[in-house]
Design an enzyme around this catalytic site. Sequence first.
Site, PDB file in Angstrom:
ATOM      1  CG  ASP A  58       6.490  -9.895   3.638  1.00  0.00           C
ATOM      2  OD1 ASP A  58       7.658 -10.383   3.654  1.00  0.00           O
ATOM      3  OD2 ASP A  58       5.334 -10.420   3.266  1.00  0.00           O
ATOM      4  NE  ARG A 106      -2.210  -1.467   3.799  1.00  0.00           N
ATOM      5  CZ  ARG A 106      -2.781  -1.776   4.906  1.00  0.00           C
ATOM      6  NH1 ARG A 106      -4.095  -1.957   4.785  1.00  0.00           N
ATOM      7  NH2 ARG A 106      -2.031  -2.050   6.025  1.00  0.00           N
ATOM      8  CG  HIS A 160       7.003  -8.357   7.418  1.00  0.00           C
ATOM      9  ND1 HIS A 160       6.458  -7.453   6.903  1.00  0.00           N
ATOM     10  CD2 HIS A 160       8.431  -7.863   7.537  1.00  0.00           C
ATOM     11  CE1 HIS A 160       6.881  -6.271   6.636  1.00  0.00           C
ATOM     12  NE2 HIS A 160       8.259  -6.529   6.906  1.00  0.00           N
ATOM     13  CG  ASP A 215       1.200   0.197   5.621  1.00  0.00           C
ATOM     14  OD1 ASP A 215      -0.242  -0.437   5.997  1.00  0.00           O
ATOM     15  OD2 ASP A 215       1.578  -0.607   4.479  1.00  0.00           O
ATOM     16  CG  ASP A 216      -3.491  -0.163   8.436  1.00  0.00           C
ATOM     17  OD1 ASP A 216      -2.571  -0.147   9.376  1.00  0.00           O
ATOM     18  OD2 ASP A 216      -4.243  -1.219   8.424  1.00  0.00           O
ATOM     19  CG  ASP A 242      -2.434 -10.715  16.324  1.00  0.00           C
ATOM     20  OD1 ASP A 242      -2.749 -11.912  15.986  1.00  0.00           O
ATOM     21  OD2 ASP A 242      -3.481  -9.853  15.979  1.00  0.00           O
TER      22      ASP A 242
END
Length: 449
Positions: free
Chosen positions: A130, A102, A178, A200-201, A279
Amino acid sequence: MHAVTKIFIIFIFVFILWTLYVENDITNRTRNTDNIDDLLESANRLERLLKFEAKKIAALAEDVHKIRANRKGKHVIMEEMVSQDLKQWKDPIPVLVFSCNRAMAVRDHVEKLIRYRPSQEKFPIIVTQDCDNENVKNEVKKFGDKVEYIKHLAGDKANITIPPSHRQYTAYYRIARHYKLALNHVFVDKGYSSVIITEDDLDISPDFFSYFSSTRYLLENDEKLWCVTAWNDNGKQENIDMTAASTLYRSDFFAGLGWMMSSKTWHELEPIWPVGFWDDWMRDPARRKDRQCIRPEISRTGMMSYGKEGASKGQFFSKHLAKIKVNDKYINFGKIDLDYLLPANFAKKTNLEVMKEAVELSIDNVASFVLSSENKGKSVRVMYDGNIDYIRKADKLHIMHDFKAGVPRTAYDGIVTCFINGIRIYLVPDRTKVSAYNPDWSVPPSFGE
């Protein structure tokens, strides 16, 4: 010898000389009874002189008192400054930005980081990619030496072993790989002592760096902490206190979405890092080990519109993630004593606020309670006795109702708090029926997301 003492001795000496002079003058003047007026005038002069000198001594004494008080005050202030300065983390804290494909998202995110970053040396930015997406690489390269760009073999070319039943979750396996590669770069190759992890978002708040740098000492000194997160899962504007931008909490729930950890934690996790779903793996009791995170009342990160295009395919995005309010006021956390977040202090504070100050009400009565303007500023607690009871009550408060390894989002010791129409509300476990977190707790499909 103090100045007041010296002045007093001089005054006594002058007084004696003056007395001798007057006595001599009186002896001479008594020979002449016509000089009575002169004698009276001398006495009056002496009286005026005494009053004048007394005022001077009192004024000097007051000055000395002020000087001593000022010195003491400066000493106290200096001690406080030294104490607070010791809590300011001196080592660099890199920001590790995870990216894939993105380009516009990573551009916007890094621009925000650079805009709010107080120091490139203190907060180096590392963008790790990645995917083999040239547009992402080109956008990052435009920032020049303001950021570091790293790239490794893309996940789709790495021959990752994925269980046949998890083919639809391939992205989560690539992400876990990653993370391991990038975190080893930060902690092993670069030797940093901590890291702030972003994606990045994410949007960030103006005080993003103040928040993390000022809480870093807590991570170092408190073995019961293993992360600081910028995210409040129940951080919708209608569920938070918008006047409490500096308020922070401890939480048993690992949120991610902008978070910090130490190298010590990574060296513990790296040898057993999972191949997927990192997570949820961290939320497992076997990894969490009853450790907690610091979280804010008002989130220091938010989800940009690019988030709906991520690996989760927009899960929760419209209903929850997109509605999280990002703090827009700068708070200098370095000037705030955050020791109230240490385990014993926070437990005592929470017990006072929840069990002593808050009024116990049923969930049905809370609805009418929050509508009355007379109740603004008050707090209430609502008890729950199981997962279904919690889900129903959370739904009525419009907060997230799910669990991860049995822990409700944002929970501290089972307590989940929100703020509605000026009222602080606590969902509290009934310890006669809910003794601890139950990893088997889940949300039945009938309740939805």
